[in-house]
Enzyme design. Structure first.
Site, PDB file in Angstrom:
ATOM      1  N   GLU A   1       1.075  -1.286   0.063  1.00 23.15           N
ATOM      2  CA  GLU A   1       0.551   0.344   0.240  1.00 23.15           C
ATOM      3  C   GLU A   1       1.102   1.091   0.037  1.00 23.15           C
ATOM      4  O   GLU A   1       1.423   0.966   0.590  1.00 23.15           O
ATOM      5  CB  GLU A   1      -0.687  -0.235   1.542  1.00 23.15           C
ATOM      6  CG  GLU A   1      -1.873   1.096   1.509  1.00 23.15           C
ATOM      7  CD  GLU A   1      -2.947   1.565   0.164  1.00 23.15           C
ATOM      8  OE1 GLU A   1      -2.487   2.860  -0.002  1.00 23.15           O
ATOM      9  OE2 GLU A   1      -3.603   0.467  -0.065  1.00 23.15           O
TER      10      GLU A   1
ATOM     11  N   ASP B   1       5.235   1.965  -3.261  1.00 22.73           N
ATOM     12  CA  ASP B   1       3.994   2.145  -4.460  1.00 22.73           C
ATOM     13  C   ASP B   1       3.845  -0.188  -4.986  1.00 22.73           C
ATOM     14  O   ASP B   1       5.706  -0.434  -4.686  1.00 22.73           O
ATOM     15  CB  ASP B   1       4.867   2.758  -5.826  1.00 22.73           C
ATOM     16  CG  ASP B   1       4.162   2.415  -7.053  1.00 22.73           C
ATOM     17  OD1 ASP B   1       4.489   1.762  -7.669  1.00 22.73           O
ATOM     18  OD2 ASP B   1       3.326   3.571  -7.094  1.00 22.73           O
TER      19      ASP B   1
ATOM     20  N   ASP C   1      -5.406  -3.810  -6.748  1.00 26.83           N
ATOM     21  CA  ASP C   1      -6.977  -3.151  -6.328  1.00 26.83           C
ATOM     22  C   ASP C   1      -6.289  -1.965  -5.893  1.00 26.83           C
ATOM     23  O   ASP C   1      -6.737  -1.087  -4.593  1.00 26.83           O
ATOM     24  CB  ASP C   1      -7.553  -3.730  -5.113  1.00 26.83           C
ATOM     25  CG  ASP C   1      -9.093  -3.529  -4.938  1.00 26.83           C
ATOM     26  OD1 ASP C   1      -9.636  -2.834  -5.209  1.00 26.83           O
ATOM     27  OD2 ASP C   1     -10.056  -3.545  -3.863  1.00 26.83           O
TER      28      ASP C   1
END
Length: 179
Positions: A59, A86, A104
């Site tokens: 994340e 990243d 996602d």
């Protein structure tokens, strides 16, 4: 994200249930990588239901990680780890291979452009175990949706899409077609 505190194994958001379809595409699941945490419920659901799998969630935003841990019941352990980075950079620099890669990640209502390129999909493909699959949540109403599907098809032998009621979940894989 939505977290049902009365049933921590529930996936109340429709598309998150569709993200788990990737399990049906791989012969075994020992390693899962998810790019984009959000509330973390999809990854944590898999953590609870696939005890043989080590799960890493990457994340970008440290505040998203803090919120998931504070408000969505996300707890790390030896089989469930969070990495603040990243996702594309992580894939570039980490040589680990995974049975399943879930993407996602969103910036507002859009998947960040650098996670929809041919180069990104090639990197992800190299990080899959033989027989592995990439599962991606893609917003179908954006101009990038047709390009994202076409780009996936330029990298993987098979791309199947699932209408998840407002979202589309794409599963990309090589090898024989699944029925």
């Amino acid at each position: 994200s939505i977290y049902d505190t009365t049933n921590e194994l529930a996936l109340p958001v429709n598309y998150t249930r569709y993200m788990t379809v990737g399990l049906a595409y791989v012969p075994q699941v020992r390693s899962i990588l998810e790019i984009g945490l959000g509330g973390g419920r999809t990854a944590y659901y898999l953590h609870q239901h696939v005890p043989a799998a080590a799960i890493t969630v990457v994340e970008l935003d440290p505040e998203v990680i803090a919120l998931a841990q504070r408000h969505f019941g996300i707890v790390t352990d030896q089989r469930f780890r969070l990495v603040q980075r990243d996702g594309r950079i992580y894939l570039n620099q980490n040589q680990a291979r995974h049975d399943l890669i879930l993407v996602d990640a969103y910036r507002g209502t859009f998947v960040p452009f650098h996670l929809l390129t041919r180069e990104f999909f090639m990197i992800a493909k190299r990080r899959l175990q033989p027989g592995g699959a990439l599962v991606q949540n893609i917003e179908p109403t954006t101009m990038l949706y047709p390009a994202a599907i076409a780009t996936l098809k330029s990298v993987f032998a098979h791309v199947e899409t699932y209408d998840a009621g407002g979202n589309v979940v794409a599963v990309a894989y090589d090898g024989p077609a699944k029925t």
